[in-house]
Design a protein around this motif. Structure first.
Motif, PDB file in Angstrom:
ATOM      1  N   ASP A  77      20.225  22.424  90.169  1.00 13.39           N
ATOM      2  CA  ASP A  77      20.393  23.722  90.998  1.00 13.39           C
ATOM      3  C   ASP A  77      19.313  24.691  90.508  1.00 13.39           C
ATOM      4  N   ALA A  78      18.424  24.685  89.613  1.00 11.88           N
ATOM      5  CA  ALA A  78      17.527  25.801  90.248  1.00 11.88           C
ATOM      6  C   ALA A  78      16.026  24.534  89.829  1.00 11.88           C
ATOM      7  N   GLU A  79      15.281  25.405  90.374  1.00 12.35           N
ATOM      8  CA  GLU A  79      13.963  25.040  90.194  1.00 12.35           C
ATOM      9  C   GLU A  79      13.216  24.865  88.913  1.00 12.35           C
ATOM     10  N   MET A  80      14.290  25.338  87.692  1.00 10.52           N
ATOM     11  CA  MET A  80      13.417  25.476  86.274  1.00 10.52           C
ATOM     12  C   MET A  80      13.597  23.828  86.072  1.00 10.52           C
ATOM     13  N   VAL A  81      14.855  23.314  86.228  1.00  9.08           N
ATOM     14  CA  VAL A  81      15.267  22.037  85.781  1.00  9.08           C
ATOM     15  C   VAL A  81      14.463  21.269  86.755  1.00  9.08           C
ATOM     16  N   LEU A 100      17.416  25.273  96.181  1.00  9.79           N
ATOM     17  CA  LEU A 100      17.959  27.044  95.618  1.00  9.79           C
ATOM     18  C   LEU A 100      17.082  27.899  96.899  1.00  9.79           C
ATOM     19  N   GLN A 101      15.725  27.685  97.119  1.00 10.24           N
ATOM     20  CA  GLN A 101      14.804  28.932  98.570  1.00 10.24           C
ATOM     21  C   GLN A 101      15.136  28.437  99.123  1.00 10.24           C
ATOM     22  N   ASP A 102      15.925  27.046  99.462  1.00  7.46           N
ATOM     23  CA  ASP A 102      15.489  26.974 101.167  1.00  7.46           C
ATOM     24  C   ASP A 102      16.214  27.908 102.225  1.00  7.46           C
ATOM     25  N   ASN A 114      30.086  33.219  97.691  1.00  2.00           N
ATOM     26  CA  ASN A 114      29.859  32.826  96.088  1.00  2.00           C
ATOM     27  C   ASN A 114      28.261  33.108  95.841  1.00  2.00           C
ATOM     28  N   THR A 115      27.911  32.376  94.450  1.00  2.00           N
ATOM     29  CA  THR A 115      26.120  33.143  93.873  1.00  2.00           C
ATOM     30  C   THR A 115      25.044  31.286  95.657  1.00  2.00           C
ATOM     31  N   ARG A 116      23.782  31.951  95.466  1.00  2.00           N
ATOM     32  CA  ARG A 116      23.209  30.997  95.659  1.00  2.00           C
ATOM     33  C   ARG A 116      23.077  29.696  95.436  1.00  2.00           C
ATOM     34  N   SER A 117      23.144  29.597  93.960  1.00  2.00           N
ATOM     35  CA  SER A 117      23.027  28.245  93.209  1.00  2.00           C
ATOM     36  C   SER A 117      24.095  27.385  93.379  1.00  2.00           C
ATOM     37  N   GLY A 136      21.488  23.060  84.643  1.00  2.00           N
ATOM     38  CA  GLY A 136      21.019  23.977  83.902  1.00  2.00           C
ATOM     39  C   GLY A 136      21.066  24.912  83.453  1.00  2.00           C
ATOM     40  N   ASN A 137      21.160  25.496  84.454  1.00  2.00           N
ATOM     41  CA  ASN A 137      21.987  27.013  84.714  1.00  2.00           C
ATOM     42  C   ASN A 137      22.894  27.600  85.435  1.00  2.00           C
ATOM     43  N   ALA A 138      22.737  27.450  86.982  1.00  2.00           N
ATOM     44  CA  ALA A 138      23.881  28.259  87.253  1.00  2.00           C
ATOM     45  C   ALA A 138      25.603  27.660  86.639  1.00  2.00           C
ATOM     46  N   PRO A 139      26.504  28.302  86.291  1.00  2.00           N
ATOM     47  CA  PRO A 139      27.871  27.863  85.954  1.00  2.00           C
ATOM     48  C   PRO A 139      28.493  28.012  87.069  1.00  2.00           C
ATOM     49  N   VAL A 164      23.672  27.192  80.880  1.00  2.00           N
ATOM     50  CA  VAL A 164      23.897  27.644  79.772  1.00  2.00           C
ATOM     51  C   VAL A 164      24.567  29.664  80.096  1.00  2.00           C
ATOM     52  N   GLY A 165      25.127  30.413  78.716  1.00  2.00           N
ATOM     53  CA  GLY A 165      25.423  30.952  79.246  1.00  2.00           C
ATOM     54  C   GLY A 165      26.885  31.883  78.565  1.00  2.00           C
ATOM     55  N   PHE A 166      27.647  33.048  79.027  1.00  2.00           N
ATOM     56  CA  PHE A 166      28.603  33.585  78.571  1.00  2.00           C
ATOM     57  C   PHE A 166      29.592  34.093  79.837  1.00  2.00           C
ATOM     58  N   VAL A 167      29.489  34.091  81.534  1.00  2.00           N
ATOM     59  CA  VAL A 167      30.120  34.201  82.150  1.00  2.00           C
ATOM     60  C   VAL A 167      30.139  32.781  82.634  1.00  2.00           C
ATOM     61  N   GLY A 193      23.044  25.525  76.514  1.00  2.00           N
ATOM     62  CA  GLY A 193      23.098  24.905  77.186  1.00  2.00           C
ATOM     63  C   GLY A 193      21.311  25.139  78.121  1.00  2.00           C
ATOM     64  N   GLY A 194      20.974  25.089  79.466  1.00  2.00           N
ATOM     65  CA  GLY A 194      20.131  25.847  79.955  1.00  2.00           C
ATOM     66  C   GLY A 194      19.205  24.529  80.667  1.00  2.00           C
ATOM     67  N   SER A 195      18.471  25.078  81.406  1.00  2.00           N
ATOM     68  CA  SER A 195      17.055  24.119  82.306  1.00  2.00           C
ATOM     69  C   SER A 195      16.699  22.484  81.477  1.00  2.00           C
ATOM     70  N   ALA A 196      16.601  24.194  80.593  1.00  2.00           N
ATOM     71  CA  ALA A 196      14.870  22.478  79.115  1.00  2.00           C
ATOM     72  C   ALA A 196      15.954  21.843  79.126  1.00  2.00           C
TER      73      ALA A 196
HETATM   74  C1  LIG Z   1      24.106  35.233  86.708  1.00  2.00           C
HETATM   75  C2  LIG Z   1      22.971  34.185  86.422  1.00  2.00           C
HETATM   76  C3  LIG Z   1      22.797  33.888  85.142  1.00  2.00           C
HETATM   77  N1  LIG Z   1      20.834  33.424  84.899  1.00  2.00           N
HETATM   78  C4  LIG Z   1      21.183  32.518  83.371  1.00  2.00           C
HETATM   79  C5  LIG Z   1      19.979  32.306  83.031  1.00  2.00           C
HETATM   80  C6  LIG Z   1      18.822  32.441  83.607  1.00  2.00           C
HETATM   81  N2  LIG Z   1      18.153  32.216  84.830  1.00  2.00           N
HETATM   82  C7  LIG Z   1      16.946  32.506  85.638  1.00  2.00           C
HETATM   83  C8  LIG Z   1      16.881  32.876  86.035  1.00  2.00           C
HETATM   84  C9  LIG Z   1      15.084  32.883  86.354  1.00  2.00           C
HETATM   85  C10 LIG Z   1      17.390  32.639  87.808  1.00  2.00           C
HETATM   86  N3  LIG Z   1      18.807  32.414  87.445  1.00  2.00           N
HETATM   87  C11 LIG Z   1      19.304  32.391  89.121  1.00  2.00           C
HETATM   88  C12 LIG Z   1      19.912  30.651  89.227  1.00  2.00           C
HETATM   89  C13 LIG Z   1      20.513  33.618  88.826  1.00  2.00           C
HETATM   90  N4  LIG Z   1      21.233  33.170  87.527  1.00  2.00           N
HETATM   91  C14 LIG Z   1      22.351  33.920  87.522  1.00  2.00           C
HETATM   92  C15 LIG Z   1      22.955  34.282  88.810  1.00  2.00           C
HETATM   93  C16 LIG Z   1      22.468  35.499  89.445  1.00  2.00           C
HETATM   94  C17 LIG Z   1      24.118  33.985  89.160  1.00  2.00           C
HETATM   95  C18 LIG Z   1      24.571  32.071  88.597  1.00  2.00           C
HETATM   96  C19 LIG Z   1      25.407  31.640  88.474  1.00  2.00           C
HETATM   97  O1  LIG Z   1      26.178  33.154  87.649  1.00  2.00           O
HETATM   98  O2  LIG Z   1      26.390  31.064  88.346  1.00  2.00           O
HETATM   99  C20 LIG Z   1      21.378  32.724  89.952  1.00  2.00           C
HETATM  100  C21 LIG Z   1      21.349  33.709  91.546  1.00  2.00           C
HETATM  101  C22 LIG Z   1      21.641  32.628  91.735  1.00  2.00           C
HETATM  102  O3  LIG Z   1      22.651  33.116  92.694  1.00  2.00           O
HETATM  103  O4  LIG Z   1      22.265  31.326  92.113  1.00  2.00           O
HETATM  104  C23 LIG Z   1      17.849  32.484  89.811  1.00  2.00           C
HETATM  105  C24 LIG Z   1      17.893  32.502  91.121  1.00  2.00           C
HETATM  106  C25 LIG Z   1      17.784  34.498  89.895  1.00  2.00           C
HETATM  107  C26 LIG Z   1      16.389  34.066  90.957  1.00  2.00           C
HETATM  108  O5  LIG Z   1      15.332  34.426  90.704  1.00  2.00           O
HETATM  109  O6  LIG Z   1      16.966  34.790  92.131  1.00  2.00           O
HETATM  110  C27 LIG Z   1      16.710  32.329  88.800  1.00  2.00           C
HETATM  111  C28 LIG Z   1      16.539  30.540  88.635  1.00  2.00           C
HETATM  112  C29 LIG Z   1      15.219  30.350  89.567  1.00  2.00           C
HETATM  113  C30 LIG Z   1      15.353  28.872  90.071  1.00  2.00           C
HETATM  114  O7  LIG Z   1      14.464  27.964  88.623  1.00  2.00           O
HETATM  115  O8  LIG Z   1      15.324  28.832  90.487  1.00  2.00           O
HETATM  116  C31 LIG Z   1      16.392  32.907  83.419  1.00  2.00           C
HETATM  117  C32 LIG Z   1      15.438  32.141  83.818  1.00  2.00           C
HETATM  118  C33 LIG Z   1      16.696  34.466  83.341  1.00  2.00           C
HETATM  119  C34 LIG Z   1      15.878  35.646  83.616  1.00  2.00           C
HETATM  120  O9  LIG Z   1      14.628  35.762  84.843  1.00  2.00           O
HETATM  121  O10 LIG Z   1      15.674  36.419  81.841  1.00  2.00           O
HETATM  122  C35 LIG Z   1      17.423  32.019  82.837  1.00  2.00           C
HETATM  123  C36 LIG Z   1      17.519  30.660  82.197  1.00  2.00           C
HETATM  124  C37 LIG Z   1      18.123  30.247  81.788  1.00  2.00           C
HETATM  125  C38 LIG Z   1      17.784  29.125  82.107  1.00  2.00           C
HETATM  126  O11 LIG Z   1      17.475  27.301  80.929  1.00  2.00           O
HETATM  127  O12 LIG Z   1      18.353  28.100  83.090  1.00  2.00           O
HETATM  128  C39 LIG Z   1      22.126  32.806  83.307  1.00  2.00           C
HETATM  129  C40 LIG Z   1      22.505  33.196  81.504  1.00  2.00           C
HETATM  130  C41 LIG Z   1      22.979  30.746  83.456  1.00  2.00           C
HETATM  131  C42 LIG Z   1      23.922  33.325  83.648  1.00  2.00           C
HETATM  132  C43 LIG Z   1      24.683  32.593  84.335  1.00  2.00           C
HETATM  133  C44 LIG Z   1      25.859  32.751  82.848  1.00  2.00           C
HETATM  134  C45 LIG Z   1      25.816  34.189  82.444  1.00  2.00           C
HETATM  135  O13 LIG Z   1      26.320  34.885  81.056  1.00  2.00           O
HETATM  136  O14 LIG Z   1      25.683  35.927  82.490  1.00  2.00           O
END
Ligand SMILES: C/C1=C2N=C(/C=C3N=C(/C(C)=C4\N[C@@](C)([C@@H]5N=C1[C@](C)(CCC(=O)O)[C@H]5CC(=O)O)[C@@](C)(CC(=O)O)[C@@H]4CCC(=O)O)[C@@](C)(CC(=O)O)[C@@H]\3CCC(=O)O)C(C)(C)[C@@H]/2CCC(=O)O
Length: 210
Positions: A77-81, A100-102, A114-117, A136-139, A164-167, A193-196
């Motif tokens: 789901d995320a580049e970090m993963v 995600l970046q396509d 919906n979100t980009r994820s 690992g990132n996006a619910p 990972v996260g709260f929502v 949870g989380g990317s790592a």
């Molecule tokens: C609401 C989102 C959450 N993101 C969290 C935690 C982390 N996200 C990081 C980063 C760099 C990215 N998060 C995106 C995936 C972005 N995050 C969201 C969204 C707004 C919605 C996703 C969702 O709710 O399911 C999401 C954007 C989207 O439209 O999908 C990211 C794409 C944002 C961006 O840079 O444009 C980006 C991922 C980049 C990549 O790797 O490809 C964090 C590093 C936070 C930061 O930047 O400070 C961190 C990483 C955590 C991890 O281990 O992966 C949450 C907490 C997961 C949160 C969803 C739940 C909540 O409680 O809010």
């Protein structure tokens, strides 16, 4: 300046870490193969107590390992993963894909509301059957994957569902555990949870041991 006393050799650091984790974490309820995955996930988050929140479906490790050995792609789901996957461990030079970046993803997100994820997964459908999915990132990605499976999308061989996260994080993982549409899965219950951790689970599945 002091000469600091610390271990300077990578494998030795990993070995020491894994030994500490095995001595401190309660891994009794896991079969050996799951315990190996659990150790690496704990290693990635630094929290031995995390193990009590791990849930593996009984066929998860075998199904994910077979898929990887057979050359299945890994969808993230995320580049970090994706970046956390150690390519040298992969058994069949498996492709690691994150869309995600396509350039098409933002428009898909608008059109599905919906979100980009979540939207990024629409670009996986052609190769989803038998793949390994790592969230690992996006619910919203995990919720949407379940919606796609409900609507008849091809089934992956395994889902690593560890946003990972709260929502929505706990809720999306509970939903996967409640009905995975027949797909073997692993989750971390609750907010953890989380990317790592997700990349660590993949790295453990890709090759047992260090
Ligand atoms: C609401 C989102 C959450 N993101 C969290 C935690 C982390 N996200 C990081 C980063 C760099 C990215 N998060 C995106 C995936 C972005 N995050 C969201 C969204 C707004 C919605 C996703 C969702 O709710 O399911 C999401 C954007 C989207 O439209 O999908 C990211 C794409 C944002 C961006 O840079 O444009 C980006 C991922 C980049 C990549 O790797 O490809 C964090 C590093 C936070 C930061 O930047 O400070 C961190 C990483 C955590 C991890 O281990 O992966 C949450 C907490 C997961 C949160 C969803 C739940 C909540 O409680 O809010």
């Amino acid at each position: 300046m002091p000469d600091y006393d610390y271990i300077r050799e990578g494998d030795a650091i990993y070995e020491r870490s894994f030994a500490i984790i095995r001595s401190e974490a309660d891994l009794k309820r896991f079969p050996e193969a799951e315990a190996d995955v659990a150790v690496r996930m704990i290693h990635a988050c630094g929290l031995v107590e995390a193990a009590e929140h791990f849930l593996f479906s009984p066929d998860f490790v075998a199904s994910a390992r077979k898929a990887l050995t057979d050359g299945a792609p890994i969808f993230c789901d995320a580049e970090m993963v994706a970046r956390g996957v150690t390519r040298a461990r992969l058994p069949a030079a498996n492709e690691v894909i994150c869309t995600l970046q396509d350039p098409r993803t933002a428009d898909i997100a608008k059109s599905i509301g919906n979100t980009r994820s979540a939207a990024a997964m629409h670009l996986w459908t052609d190769r989803l059957a038998g793949s390994v999915v790592a969230i690992g990132n996006a619910p919203t990605a995990l919720f949407h994957l379940l919606e796609m499976l409900r609507d008849g999308a091809p089934k992956p061989a395994a889902i690593i569902g560890m946003p990972v996260g709260f929502v929505g994080a706990a809720e999306s993982k509970d939903a996967l555990a409640e009905n995975s549409y027949g797909v073997p899965f692993a989750i971390v219950r609750g907010r953890l949870g989380g990317s790592a951790m997700t990349a660590a689970a993949l790295n453990a599945l890709a090759r047992p041991g260090l």
